[in-house]
Design a protein around this motif. Structure first.
Motif, short mmCIF file in Angstrom:
data_model
loop_
_atom_site.label_atom_id
_atom_site.label_comp_id
_atom_site.label_asym_id
_atom_site.label_seq_id
_atom_site.Cartn_x
_atom_site.Cartn_y
_atom_site.Cartn_z
N THR A 97 15.22 -61.42 -5.97
CA THR A 97 15.45 -61.72 -7.37
C THR A 97 14.56 -60.91 -8.27
O THR A 97 13.80 -60.08 -7.83
CB THR A 97 15.24 -63.20 -7.65
N PHE A 98 14.66 -61.23 -9.51
CA PHE A 98 14.06 -60.39 -10.49
C PHE A 98 12.61 -60.74 -10.58
O PHE A 98 12.27 -61.83 -10.98
CB PHE A 98 14.69 -60.64 -11.83
N THR A 99 11.82 -59.84 -10.18
CA THR A 99 10.41 -60.11 -10.31
C THR A 99 9.96 -59.52 -11.62
O THR A 99 8.82 -59.23 -11.84
CB THR A 99 9.64 -59.55 -9.11
N GLY A 144 20.29 -59.35 -23.04
CA GLY A 144 18.92 -59.65 -22.64
C GLY A 144 18.52 -59.19 -21.25
O GLY A 144 17.54 -59.65 -20.70
N PHE A 145 19.27 -58.27 -20.66
CA PHE A 145 18.83 -57.70 -19.38
C PHE A 145 17.79 -56.64 -19.70
O PHE A 145 18.09 -55.67 -20.38
CB PHE A 145 19.99 -57.03 -18.64
N GLU A 146 16.61 -56.82 -19.18
CA GLU A 146 15.58 -55.83 -19.45
C GLU A 146 15.24 -55.02 -18.22
O GLU A 146 15.08 -53.81 -18.28
CB GLU A 146 14.33 -56.52 -19.99
N GLU A 147 15.10 -55.73 -17.11
CA GLU A 147 14.69 -55.07 -15.88
C GLU A 147 15.77 -55.20 -14.84
O GLU A 147 16.31 -56.29 -14.66
CB GLU A 147 13.42 -55.72 -15.33
N PRO A 148 16.07 -54.11 -14.14
CA PRO A 148 17.06 -54.25 -13.06
C PRO A 148 16.51 -55.09 -11.92
O PRO A 148 15.32 -55.02 -11.62
CB PRO A 148 17.32 -52.81 -12.62
N ILE A 165 18.52 -55.43 -6.17
CA ILE A 165 19.79 -54.87 -5.68
C ILE A 165 20.37 -53.91 -6.70
O ILE A 165 21.01 -52.91 -6.36
CB ILE A 165 20.81 -55.96 -5.29
N GLN A 166 20.13 -54.15 -7.96
CA GLN A 166 20.61 -53.23 -8.99
C GLN A 166 19.88 -51.90 -8.88
O GLN A 166 20.49 -50.83 -8.96
CB GLN A 166 20.41 -53.86 -10.37
N LYS A 167 18.58 -51.98 -8.64
CA LYS A 167 17.82 -50.73 -8.51
C LYS A 167 18.32 -49.90 -7.34
O LYS A 167 18.36 -48.68 -7.40
CB LYS A 167 16.34 -51.05 -8.29
N GLN A 215 21.94 -62.43 -1.23
CA GLN A 215 22.32 -63.81 -1.55
C GLN A 215 22.86 -63.90 -2.97
O GLN A 215 22.76 -62.95 -3.74
CB GLN A 215 21.10 -64.73 -1.44
N THR A 216 23.39 -65.04 -3.29
CA THR A 216 23.85 -65.24 -4.67
C THR A 216 22.65 -65.26 -5.60
O THR A 216 21.54 -65.55 -5.19
CB THR A 216 24.61 -66.57 -4.83
N GLY A 217 22.93 -64.94 -6.83
CA GLY A 217 21.88 -64.98 -7.83
C GLY A 217 20.99 -63.76 -7.84
O GLY A 217 19.95 -63.73 -8.49
N THR A 218 21.37 -62.72 -7.10
CA THR A 218 20.52 -61.54 -7.04
C THR A 218 20.95 -60.47 -8.05
O THR A 218 20.30 -59.45 -8.17
CB THR A 218 20.53 -60.94 -5.61
N GLY A 219 22.06 -60.73 -8.74
CA GLY A 219 22.49 -59.78 -9.76
C GLY A 219 23.48 -58.75 -9.26
O GLY A 219 23.50 -57.60 -9.74
N LYS A 220 24.32 -59.14 -8.33
CA LYS A 220 25.26 -58.18 -7.76
C LYS A 220 26.30 -57.70 -8.77
O LYS A 220 26.74 -56.57 -8.73
CB LYS A 220 25.98 -58.81 -6.55
N THR A 221 26.69 -58.59 -9.69
CA THR A 221 27.76 -58.22 -10.61
C THR A 221 27.39 -56.97 -11.42
O THR A 221 28.19 -56.05 -11.54
CB THR A 221 28.08 -59.39 -11.56
N ALA A 222 26.18 -56.97 -11.95
CA ALA A 222 25.78 -55.79 -12.72
C ALA A 222 25.53 -54.60 -11.79
O ALA A 222 25.71 -53.45 -12.18
CB ALA A 222 24.52 -56.09 -13.53
P1 ADP Z 1 25.20 -62.68 -7.80
O1 ADP Z 1 26.56 -62.07 -8.00
O2 ADP Z 1 24.32 -61.86 -6.91
O3 ADP Z 1 25.27 -64.10 -7.37
P2 ADP Z 1 25.04 -62.55 -10.64
O4 ADP Z 1 25.49 -61.16 -10.86
O5 ADP Z 1 26.04 -63.62 -10.88
O6 ADP Z 1 24.44 -62.69 -9.19
O7 ADP Z 1 23.72 -62.77 -11.51
C1 ADP Z 1 23.04 -64.01 -11.51
C2 ADP Z 1 22.48 -64.30 -12.89
O8 ADP Z 1 21.44 -63.40 -13.21
C3 ADP Z 1 23.50 -64.19 -13.99
O9 ADP Z 1 23.28 -65.23 -14.90
C4 ADP Z 1 23.21 -62.85 -14.62
O10 ADP Z 1 23.59 -62.81 -15.98
C5 ADP Z 1 21.72 -62.75 -14.44
N1 ADP Z 1 21.25 -61.35 -14.32
C6 ADP Z 1 21.77 -60.40 -13.50
N2 ADP Z 1 21.05 -59.25 -13.61
C7 ADP Z 1 20.08 -59.48 -14.51
C8 ADP Z 1 19.01 -58.68 -15.05
N3 ADP Z 1 18.82 -57.42 -14.66
N4 ADP Z 1 18.20 -59.27 -15.95
C9 ADP Z 1 18.38 -60.55 -16.32
N5 ADP Z 1 19.35 -61.35 -15.87
C10 ADP Z 1 20.19 -60.84 -14.96
#
Ligand code: ADP
Ligand code: MG
Length: 635
Positions: free
Chosen positions: A9-11, A90-94, A97-99, A116-123
């Motif tokens: 997750t986002f540290t 409000g995304f500031e830091e990747p 997994i985004q990096k 896992q879920t919640g790691t930011g895969k969508t972006a």
């Molecule tokens: P996953 O698909 O891995 O389960 P999501 O893409 O749904 O994760 O992201 C989980 C949550 O984190 C969402 O609410 C998303 O908006 C938020 N998020 C994703 N990337 C960032 C980021 N770089 N900075 C802040 N919030 C983020």
């Protein structure tokens, strides 16, 4: 090329610092990023890291060249409109997994990502695919397949939010249950990005209403979920229909062999990124378990909610029927509850999730299927009312909390028999799941007082009434004070008591939850529920009372008396015995008869004709940590 990265997750700032200090080529070329090299170690404190961040940019981005503050995302070379879109949400830091994924995907490579879920895969896939989009091409360029409709909508929404500042980007979610013709119309008008569930996507492909001849990228999101839900052949079929030159991105929380095979057969030399759940991240979700007999689960749940309840709770139950029972019971106790199960129609599901998101509903009772991919930030507590089927399901469930860098709590209910599954779940999360007790009166009462204090403070800071009304209230206070010649303190106390609206402030008396007959209300709940319930369920007094009334003679006609080797000495109470036996034998609590407790043993009356297997199971059953060693007490 495999990247394995610790830390899912986002540290926050600590990550961005690494991104800023590392030249971009390093991120792309390094084949294995070890935790030491890349991910910040868990002992980097947030405050230290963010302090660093504030002072870092000057050395990286000369101020004269780029006056506006540059986001860490800019280092990927994303276009201005996307950076603006990210800034707006409000995304500031990747995230890690985004990096790792964004640079690879920007090059057009195939990619397999495990996280896992919640790691930011969508972006992680959304941003690079948007970056490479050709706004001039009218047929779909990106197709994302997701296991559920909810997820399809969420991903589509995410694309829209990233692309909010880009011109002419059309995203269309397509899933079953929504109007087909409507979808066709949108597709005709021109769409670049389609996000859908496999079934509906196939329907459109077969009908010729979804033209994938110009497709550039396919994303399989939550591939393991698609496998679990039986969509894997559909996914393969879609893969077969795609143009030969295309990019395929596969994300999955786990890598079952079936998913590996898809990756081997359909992906070309994919970059591999694995985000290992770092212990420190798992610890963001505090996980506990409590052992409770089946029939006492409902009451244990109410106690847990009272003592541990937070904003946003999801309760997972195994079946639709259980979701209803649980929700009904909680509703009676004044909670704002909603149910999400397979029977709930799609339109209503969306409304439910919306209500949960904005706080109109605080407790959601759901089955696994209905809650897949659910992404609501304000979930502070996940309760596994029923044990999940396996470690993966457990990971998915608790992943509903602790999102977007917040901390979360997870509590797992286990019946004594299910204890043996605990080890497996602990292995799945790679950390112990601590034991806890069903909250007693003391902690519930403490929680009630804390909440009252909180409510009073809020009322003081944010008055509900308008000024005229407040003036009227003030007059009433003055008048009563005069008439009764009482102090402001006395008045305030009376007002607070009034606010309790007749409900008792404290849970009184002995801790009856473990002693009461299964499902039996405590005294307080009796009062809440009133007579209706009493009528429905007949005698609900505790066993001890009934024993005295019935006298000490033999069992009733249709009953048989058994001896069990647990007694006062073991501090056993009738409720423990009833709960354990009902749970193990499947007998309804009310069909368990008289119980008498002696010093070192007890007797219990059970219906005649108990099957031999059940009898054998009961022999080994443990109550108060002692084997029952149940035996027939000849007539
Ligand atoms: P996953 O698909 O891995 O389960 P999501 O893409 O749904 O994760 O992201 C989980 C949550 O984190 C969402 O609410 C998303 O908006 C938020 N998020 C994703 N990337 C960032 C980021 N770089 N900075 C802040 N919030 C983020
Ligand atoms: Mg996702």
């Amino acid at each position: 090329m495999t990247q394995i990265i610790d830390g899912s997750t986002f540290t926050g700032a600590a990550d961005s610092q690494a991104a800023i200090e590392q030249p971009r080529e390093d991120v792309v070329l390094s084949s294995v990023v070890s935790p030491q090299e890349d991910a910040p170690s868990s002992d980097t404190t947030d405050s230290a890291a963010s302090a660093d961040l504030e002072t870092t940019p000057a050395t990286v981005v000369p101020e004269a060249e780029t006056p506006p503050p540059i986001s860490a995302f800019a280092a990927f070379g994303l276009r201005r409109e996307l950076l603006d879109g990210l800034a707006a949400i409000g995304f500031e830091e990747p995230s890690p997994i985004q990096k790792a994924a964004i640079p690879e995907l920007m090059l057009g490579r195939d990619l397999v990502g495990q996280a896992q879920t919640g790691t930011g895969k969508t972006a992680a896939f959304g941003l690079p695919l948007l970056e490479r989009l050709d706004a001039g091409q009218r047929t779909p360029q990106v197709l994302v397949l997701t296991p559920t409709r909810e997820l399809a909508m969420q991903v589509a929404e995410a694309f829209n939010s990233y692309a909010a500042c880009m011109k002419g980007v059309k995203v269309l979610p397509i899933y079953g249950g929504a109007d087909f013709r409507d979808q066709i119309q949108h597709l005709r008008r021109g769409v670049q990005i389609v996000v859908g569930t496999p079934g509906r996507v196939m329907d459109h492909m077969r009908q010729g209403t979804l033209d994938l001849s110009g497709l550039r990228s396919l994303v399989l999101d939550e591939a393991d979920e698609m496998l679990r839900m039986g969509f894997i052949d559909d996914v393969k079929w879609v893969l077969e229909q795609l143009p030969a030159e295309r990019q395929v991105v596969l994300f999955s929380a786990t890598m079952p062999s079936e998913i590996r095979r898809i990756s081997q057969n359909y992906l070309k030399d994919p970059a591999e990124v694995t985000i290992r759940q770092k212990a420190a991240d798992g610890r963001r979700i505090r996980q506990r378990h409590l052992v409770v007999n089946g029939p006492q689960k409902l009451e244990a749940l109410e106690r847990v909610l009272e003592a541990e309840g937070s904003e946003g709770v999801i309760i997972f139950a195994r079946t639709k029927a259980i979701t209803l029972t649980v929700a009904e019971s909680l509703e009676q106790h004044g909670y704002d509850v909603a149910v999400l199960n397979g029977d709930v129609p799609q339109t209503q599901r969306e409304r439910t999730i919306e209500r949960l998101r904005d706080g109109r509903v605080n407790v959601l009772v759901a089955t696994d299927v209905a809650a897949r991919g659910l992404d609501v930030d304000r979930i502070g507590l996940v309760i596994n009312y029923d044990i999940p089927f396996d470690g993966e399901a457990y990971v998915h469930r608790i992943g509903r909390t602790g999102r977007a860098g917040r901390s979360g709590e997870a509590i797992l209910f286990l019946t004594p028999r299910e204890r043996r599954f605990l080890g497996g779940l602990e292995r799945a999360v790679n950390q112990p799941i601590e034991a806890m007790e069903v909250p007693g009166n003391a902690s519930i009462n403490q929680h009630r007082l804390d909440r009252l204090r909180q409510k009073l403070t809020t009322a003081l800071q944010q008055p509900v009434c308008n000024p005229e009304e407040r003036a009227l209230l003030g007059e009433i206070l003055q008048r009563v004070a005069l008439e009764q010649s009482c102090s402001p303190d006395q008045l305030a106390l009376a007002a607070l008591e009034l606010g309790l609206a007749g409900k008792p402030l404290l849970l009184q008396g002995e801790e009856r939850w473990g002693q009461s007959r299964p499902g039996a209300p405590t005294r307080e709940r009796d009062r809440d529920r009133g007579d209706r319930d009493r009528e429905r369920s007949g005698d609900r007094r505790p066993f001890s009372d009934r024993n005295q009334e019935r006298g000490e003679d033999g069992p009733e006609d249709n009953m048989e008396r058994f001896r069990i080797e647990v007694g006062w000495r073991d501090r056993v109470k009738p409720g423990n015995i009833v709960g354990a036996i009902a749970n193990e034998s499947g007998l309804a609590g009310r069909s368990i008869g008289k119980i008498r407790i002696f010093d070192a043993h007890s007797t219990v009356d059970l219906p005649k004709g108990m099957p031999e297997e059940v009898f054998a199971d009961l022999r080994r059953l443990r109550v108060m940590n002692k084997e029952l060693q149940i035996s027939r007490l000849g007539s």
